[in-house]
Design a protein around this motif. Structure first.
Motif, PDB file in Angstrom:
ATOM      1  N   ASP A 111       0.769  -1.244   0.046  1.00 42.31           N
ATOM      2  CA  ASP A 111      -0.001  -0.223  -0.049  1.00 42.31           C
ATOM      3  C   ASP A 111       0.744   1.069   0.204  1.00 42.31           C
ATOM      4  O   ASP A 111       1.981   1.184   0.119  1.00 42.31           O
TER       5      ASP A 111
ATOM      6  N   PRO B 267      -8.649  -4.861  -4.679  1.00 42.31           N
ATOM      7  CA  PRO B 267      -9.096  -3.652  -5.043  1.00 42.31           C
ATOM      8  C   PRO B 267      -9.840  -3.438  -6.512  1.00 42.31           C
ATOM      9  O   PRO B 267     -10.457  -2.418  -6.743  1.00 42.31           O
TER      10      PRO B 267
ATOM     11  N   TYR C 281      -2.338  -2.823  -9.455  1.00 41.77           N
ATOM     12  CA  TYR C 281      -2.643  -1.766  -8.485  1.00 41.77           C
ATOM     13  C   TYR C 281      -1.475  -0.935  -8.315  1.00 41.77           C
ATOM     14  O   TYR C 281      -0.453  -1.319  -7.810  1.00 41.77           O
TER      15      TYR C 281
ATOM     16  N   ARG D 278      -4.050   4.834  -6.865  1.00 38.08           N
ATOM     17  CA  ARG D 278      -5.298   4.064  -6.064  1.00 38.08           C
ATOM     18  C   ARG D 278      -6.491   3.821  -6.893  1.00 38.08           C
ATOM     19  O   ARG D 278      -7.367   4.124  -6.856  1.00 38.08           O
TER      20      ARG D 278
ATOM     21  N   HIS E 263     -11.330  -0.237  -4.688  1.00 40.99           N
ATOM     22  CA  HIS E 263     -11.024  -0.113  -3.166  1.00 40.99           C
ATOM     23  C   HIS E 263      -9.656   0.171  -3.241  1.00 40.99           C
ATOM     24  O   HIS E 263      -8.966   0.130  -4.030  1.00 40.99           O
ATOM     25  N   ARG E 264      -9.186   0.628  -1.736  1.00 36.12           N
ATOM     26  CA  ARG E 264      -7.847   0.796  -1.625  1.00 36.12           C
ATOM     27  C   ARG E 264      -7.360   0.029  -0.602  1.00 36.12           C
ATOM     28  O   ARG E 264      -8.044  -0.153   0.147  1.00 36.12           O
TER      29      ARG E 264
END
Length: 391
Positions: free
Chosen positions: A270, A302, A344, A349, A353-354
């Motif tokens: 992330d 995501p 991703y 992002r 989703h993240r």
């Protein structure tokens, strides 16, 4: 429309068009008479034939309905069960029983085994760029998948071309030419008799074409070895296989398949550099309709809308519809795997989703249970690698 052929009435056939008796309505009768008596219908500049909507014959008015040939051409689309019942009766009449076919090799299965599977499955010791040939593919499958002995006998029957040749000969000598439809004012029963003969001729021609195609396919395999053909016939009946993470399974009913490839576990990072270990899943496409990569398993990511099974993978706005071919199936599966494992971007992002959950933000899908430390045994041992972009 087909029920009109059973009625006790006269119909009009004009230049291949079917005209039905027009019910008498005093309010429009004079207008219809004038329309029928004009006689000024001409061929349009486009070259397509034009037909008057109303014709007068023997002081009776007839309204245009459909072309006579469409009664034959569209019957199977509108009445598939009745059409198959007629086909079954013709097969019995001409001794084209079901046991003549045995286990058939549909083209999609052949494409999957010989053109898609070798892209994902390799034999140890062969160069990476060299794909398996047809015989080598069947040998590899035979090593991994026990084939019941009865399929050796099926292979010998499959290679016996005499029953198929005799069936083709029976259809060759049969009268399967359709005649032109009757013209003018005719009883509906006469038109129905023509329709019955034309539909029979159409079905027999379809059966003849299918038999010839089947004969050509079997002649192609006649030069092969029976034990290899037994593998192919077993797969045709079984309808499923999995080797080295690649597999397929038949979708019932019909001759369509779901093809899939396992991703194996992988790690994404992330924005804050934290690691998330994603479990293995199967990225699949179905040969029915557009090739859309989906995740078969109950999964979250995501690029998936929610936490559930059978979800389509978000590939972005640049994706285009792809239809069945070996190249397109391989591309669709690899696009799906690349999206999950490599696309991703922790900074941009992208997706639904993240990974990084910021305080005060609502998340429909949470990935905290996937978070792992950098010294996680699977990561430290090199079993998985961090695959997504971080800059």
């Amino acid at each position: 429309m087909w029920r009109c052929l059973d009625a006790d009435l006269e119909v009009l056939v004009h230049r291949g068009q079917l005209y039905l008796p027009l019910l008498v309505d005093p309010e429009v009768h004079e207008e219809c008479q004038n329309l029928a008596s004009r006689g000024d219908w001409r061929e349009p500049s486009s070259g397509n034939p034009s037909f008057p909507p109303i014709l007068a014959v023997q002081d009776r008015l007839f309204a245009q309905s459909v072309s006579v040939s469409s009664l034959v051409d569209n019957y199977a689309r509108l009445f598939p069960q009745e059409n198959e019942a007629r086909r079954h009766l013709l097969r019995e009449q001409y001794s084209l029983a079901a046991d003549l076919w045995g286990v058939t090799l549909d083209p999609k299965l052949v494409t999957i085994i010989f053109h898609i599977l070798p892209h994902f499955v390799r034999r140890e010791g062969l160069p990476r760029r060299r794909r398996l040939g047809e015989g080598e593919t069947l040998d590899l499958i035979r090593e991994r998948l026990p084939v019941p002995p009865r399929f050796a006998e099926e292979a010998r029957r499959f290679l016996d071309l005499n029953p198929l040749k005799d069936a083709v000969q029976r259809l060759e000598i049969a009268k399967i030419e359709s005649e032109a439809p009757p013209e003018g004012l005719v009883p509906a029963a006469m038109l129905k008799a023509w329709w019955e003969e034309s539909l029979t001729a159409c079905l027999l021609n379809e059966e003849r074409s299918r038999l010839i195609k089947e004969l050509q396919d079997r002649e192609h395999w006649a030069g092969g070895q029976a034990h290899r053909l037994a593998v192919l016939l077993y797969l045709a009946e079984r309808g499923s296989l999995e080797l080295d993470g690649f597999g397929f399974t038949r979708l019932a009913p019909g001759q369509d398949y779901r093809l899939y490839k396992h991703t194996g576990p992988y790690v994404l990072k992330d924005y804050f550099g934290r690691l998330y270990l994603f479990p293995d899943c199967r990225v699949a496409v179905a040969t029915l309709g557009r090739l859309r990569p989906v995740v078969v398993d109950h999964y979250k990511h995501p690029f998936l809308r929610q936490h559930g099974p059978g979800q389509e993978i978000c590939l972005g706005p640049e994706t285009r519809p792809l239809f069945f071919s070996a190249k397109n199936v391989i591309q669709a599966i690899e696009d799906g795997i690349n999206a999950l494992c490599y696309s991703y971007d922790s900074r941009r992002r992208l997706g639904y989703h993240r990974l990084d959950a910021l305080p005060g933000m609502m998340h429909l899908v949470d990935f905290e249970d996937y978070r792992v430390p950098a010294d996680h045994p699977l990561i430290a041992s090199g079993g998985v690698e961090i695959k997504n972009r971080t800059t």
